[in-house]
Design a protein around this motif. Structure first.
Motif, PDB file in Angstrom:
ATOM      1  N   GLU A  13      -3.383  38.178  87.380  1.00  0.00           N
ATOM      2  CA  GLU A  13      -3.309  36.876  88.047  1.00  0.00           C
ATOM      3  C   GLU A  13      -2.637  37.010  89.424  1.00  0.00           C
ATOM      4  OE1 GLU A  13      -4.760  34.192  87.236  1.00  0.00           O
ATOM      5  OE2 GLU A  13      -3.798  32.775  88.600  1.00  0.00           O
ATOM      6  N   ASP A  34       2.052  47.590  90.401  1.00  0.00           N
ATOM      7  CA  ASP A  34       1.575  47.418  89.023  1.00  0.00           C
ATOM      8  C   ASP A  34       1.662  48.785  88.360  1.00  0.00           C
ATOM      9  OD1 ASP A  34      -0.579  45.126  87.614  1.00  0.00           O
ATOM     10  OD2 ASP A  34      -0.351  47.096  86.674  1.00  0.00           O
ATOM     11  N   ASP A  76       4.540  37.560  80.117  1.00  0.00           N
ATOM     12  CA  ASP A  76       5.630  36.579  79.970  1.00  0.00           C
ATOM     13  C   ASP A  76       6.975  37.212  79.577  1.00  0.00           C
ATOM     14  OD1 ASP A  76       3.374  35.030  80.246  1.00  0.00           O
ATOM     15  OD2 ASP A  76       3.545  34.021  78.304  1.00  0.00           O
ATOM     16  N   LYS A 164      -6.342  40.978  76.149  1.00  0.00           N
ATOM     17  CA  LYS A 164      -5.160  41.627  76.753  1.00  0.00           C
ATOM     18  C   LYS A 164      -4.232  42.033  75.608  1.00  0.00           C
ATOM     19  CE  LYS A 164      -5.456  38.389  80.593  1.00  0.00           C
ATOM     20  NZ  LYS A 164      -5.547  38.818  81.956  1.00  0.00           N
TER      21      LYS A 164
HETATM   22  N1  LIG Z   1      -1.873  29.040  86.421  1.00  0.00           N
HETATM   23  C1  LIG Z   1      -0.963  29.957  86.342  1.00  0.00           C
HETATM   24  O1  LIG Z   1       0.105  29.758  86.859  1.00  0.00           O
HETATM   25  C2  LIG Z   1      -1.262  31.247  85.612  1.00  0.00           C
HETATM   26  C3  LIG Z   1      -2.562  31.603  85.281  1.00  0.00           C
HETATM   27  C4  LIG Z   1      -2.770  32.810  84.625  1.00  0.00           C
HETATM   28  C5  LIG Z   1      -1.702  33.633  84.309  1.00  0.00           C
HETATM   29  N2  LIG Z   1      -0.440  33.232  84.633  1.00  0.00           N
HETATM   30  C6  LIG Z   1       0.714  34.066  84.266  1.00  0.00           C
HETATM   31  O2  LIG Z   1       0.658  35.318  84.950  1.00  0.00           O
HETATM   32  C7  LIG Z   1       1.263  36.324  84.139  1.00  0.00           C
HETATM   33  C8  LIG Z   1       0.308  37.501  84.025  1.00  0.00           C
HETATM   34  O3  LIG Z   1      -0.848  37.061  83.335  1.00  0.00           O
HETATM   35  P1  LIG Z   1      -2.243  37.835  83.551  1.00  0.00           P
HETATM   36  O4  LIG Z   1      -3.273  36.996  82.951  1.00  0.00           O
HETATM   37  O5  LIG Z   1      -2.390  38.282  84.951  1.00  0.00           O
HETATM   38  O6  LIG Z   1      -1.967  39.132  82.617  1.00  0.00           O
HETATM   39  P2  LIG Z   1      -2.555  40.582  82.841  1.00  0.00           P
HETATM   40  O7  LIG Z   1      -2.208  41.349  81.618  1.00  0.00           O
HETATM   41  O8  LIG Z   1      -3.973  40.508  83.271  1.00  0.00           O
HETATM   42  O9  LIG Z   1      -1.751  41.153  84.109  1.00  0.00           O
HETATM   43  C9  LIG Z   1      -0.418  41.556  84.021  1.00  0.00           C
HETATM   44  C10 LIG Z   1      -0.286  42.807  84.901  1.00  0.00           C
HETATM   45  O10 LIG Z   1       1.069  43.227  84.866  1.00  0.00           O
HETATM   46  C11 LIG Z   1       1.076  44.660  84.842  1.00  0.00           C
HETATM   47  N3  LIG Z   1       2.353  45.117  84.282  1.00  0.00           N
HETATM   48  C12 LIG Z   1       2.764  45.061  82.990  1.00  0.00           C
HETATM   49  N4  LIG Z   1       4.017  45.541  82.881  1.00  0.00           N
HETATM   50  C13 LIG Z   1       4.407  45.895  84.132  1.00  0.00           C
HETATM   51  C14 LIG Z   1       5.599  46.444  84.656  1.00  0.00           C
HETATM   52  N5  LIG Z   1       6.648  46.732  83.865  1.00  0.00           N
HETATM   53  N6  LIG Z   1       5.650  46.705  85.987  1.00  0.00           N
HETATM   54  C15 LIG Z   1       4.584  46.443  86.778  1.00  0.00           C
HETATM   55  N7  LIG Z   1       3.427  45.903  86.331  1.00  0.00           N
HETATM   56  C16 LIG Z   1       3.346  45.640  85.023  1.00  0.00           C
HETATM   57  C17 LIG Z   1      -0.106  45.021  83.969  1.00  0.00           C
HETATM   58  O11 LIG Z   1      -0.528  46.354  84.205  1.00  0.00           O
HETATM   59  C18 LIG Z   1      -1.127  43.989  84.397  1.00  0.00           C
HETATM   60  O12 LIG Z   1      -1.962  44.441  85.438  1.00  0.00           O
HETATM   61  C19 LIG Z   1       1.598  35.669  82.801  1.00  0.00           C
HETATM   62  O13 LIG Z   1       2.955  35.314  82.766  1.00  0.00           O
HETATM   63  C20 LIG Z   1       0.738  34.417  82.785  1.00  0.00           C
HETATM   64  O14 LIG Z   1       1.306  33.359  82.035  1.00  0.00           O
HETATM   65  C21 LIG Z   1      -0.205  32.077  85.298  1.00  0.00           C
END
Ligand SMILES: NC(=O)c1ccc[n+]([C@@H]2O[C@H](COP(=O)([O-])OP(=O)(O)OC[C@H]3O[C@@H](n4cnc5c(N)ncnc54)[C@H](O)[C@@H]3O)[C@@H](O)[C@H]2O)c1
Length: 362
Positions: A13, A34, A76, A164
């Protein structure tokens, strides 16, 4: 005007805030991080950024003096740690919702905010989506009269999200991941929610897809002045066609008027001030949804990073800040406990258990 340097942690995201940073005259995308190197390369190519802009090492991103603000988009359960590390490195923070996934780390986060003197904003994206921004404008103008009831929901067929790995771990809860949007709407209008009752279940589809916790919710709540609210959401099944239901909505009922903000079709309807009207913001579709479909939120992030930059420029506190975000987490924890026990739960008691009573708004 000096541009703010944006560092982005988590490039799923996080893609949306990169697009937002590149689309804003107030920001410069300074670095991406990442643990997934292939995804990092993909994002560099997608946005035409130089190889040196990406690292797999969060400490390296934090050590970069070109980074003024870190945008956190990791799973999260990692937010608290990542927020604390960014603040300790002297960076401002924008952290996506849910701000943190339980209250155990809340005091450490608050201590880190205080010690750093930096700003933290929770990226409650839906506040920055045109229909809900417009609804807020009307509320602030007072055309609804006295507000006495708020109803908010967010439903989505998020079975794809369960691919995921972290979504099928015990740490992941739709109560925080999904319901944080409508719960934030409630607290935006009724900040002093005192008590909640409700039910939650893991749907048959949720079970089939290996989800650990509930994915279907119905809650009612009241605030310190006796006003009432309702929140609901379901995340593992088909949703009603958008012609009939926008999947995310917020209804405000006041003594002189009523209004409804709707996510899909970017729609806002109200009856107040001697008028009844439906407004749409469909002309802004390209601003909000930049990657095809509706699964990313770039336009909302564009709006909130520009708001964040304006606040920093004026010396104002961007909202929701860490304290407000933590009380919203306390409300979600109270909801979780109410669903588990079948009994009403008081938000102040949840806060008190974590020595956070002072955060409850006066
Ligand atoms: N509308 C919104 O505000 C909205 C929408 C979607 C997602 N989100 C939030 O965004 C966050 C991520 O969700 P997502 O759907 O992108 O998940 P995702 O799993 O697609 O992406 C998370 C990324 O974080 C990376 N990651 C994990 N651990 C890490 C670390 N220790 N150091 C660096 N990178 C790391 C992963 O490799 C991955 O690419 C969540 O908290 C979700 O709730 C918010």
């Amino acid at each position: 005007m000096k541009k703010l340097g944006l560092g982005v942690l988590g490039l799923g995201e996080g893609r949306s805030i990169i697009s937002a940073g590149l689309g804003s005259p107030r920001w410069r995308v300074a670095g991406l991080c990442d643990v997934n190197e292939a995804l990092g390369r993909e994002r560099l190519a997608e946005f035409g950024l130089p190889t040196k802009a990406f690292t797999t090492d969060y400490d390296a991103l934090l050590a970069d003096p070109k980074v003024d603000v870190v945008g956190i988009y990791t799973p999260d359960h990692l937010h608290a740690e990542h927020v604390i590390r960014a603040l300790s490195a002297g960076k401002h923070v924008i952290c996506t919702k849910p701000f943190i996934d339980c209250l155990d780390s809340a005091r450490k986060v608050l201590d880190a905010v205080k010690k750093s003197g930096r700003e933290v904003m929770v990226g409650q994206s839906s506040r920055f989506f045109a229909p809900f921004t417009r609804q807020r404008e009307h509320f602030e103008q007072g055309i609804l009269g006295e507000l006495y009831c708020v109803e908010a929901c967010y439903n989505a067929d998020h079975r794809w999200f369960l691919d995921k790995p972290w979504a099928r771990e015990a740490g992941f809860k739709w109560l925080y991941g999904g319901l944080s949007h409508p719960v934030d709407f409630i607290r935006w209008y009724l900040p002093r929610i005192t008590e909640v009752s409700g039910y939650a279940m893991r749907s048959p589809n949720g079970k089939k897809h290996g989800l650990v916790h509930a994915d279907t919710f119905q809650f009612v709540m009241k605030d310190a002045d006796g006003r009432v609210a309702r929140v609901s959401g379901a995340y593992s099944g088909p949703v009603v066609p958008t012609a009939r239901d926008s999947n995310m909505s917020c209804v405000l009922r006041g003594t002189e008027g009523v209004s409804q903000g709707d996510y899909y079709d970017l729609r806002y309807a109200y009856k107040a001030g001697g008028r009844s009207a439906v407004e749409t913001f469909e002309d802004q579709d390209d601003h909000y949804f930049r990657f095809g479909g509706h699964s990313h939120h770039a336009g909302e992030y564009q709006n909130y990073i520009d708001y964040f930059a304006r606040c920093l420029g004026r010396g104002e506190k961007p909202r929701p800040d860490a304290g407000e975000g933590i009380v919203t987490v306390a409300l979600m924890q109270a909801m979780d406990e109410a669903a588990a026990s079948g009994q009403p739960v008081k938000v102040r008691e949840v806060l008190a258990r974590h020595k956070l009573s002072r955060l409850f708004p006066r």
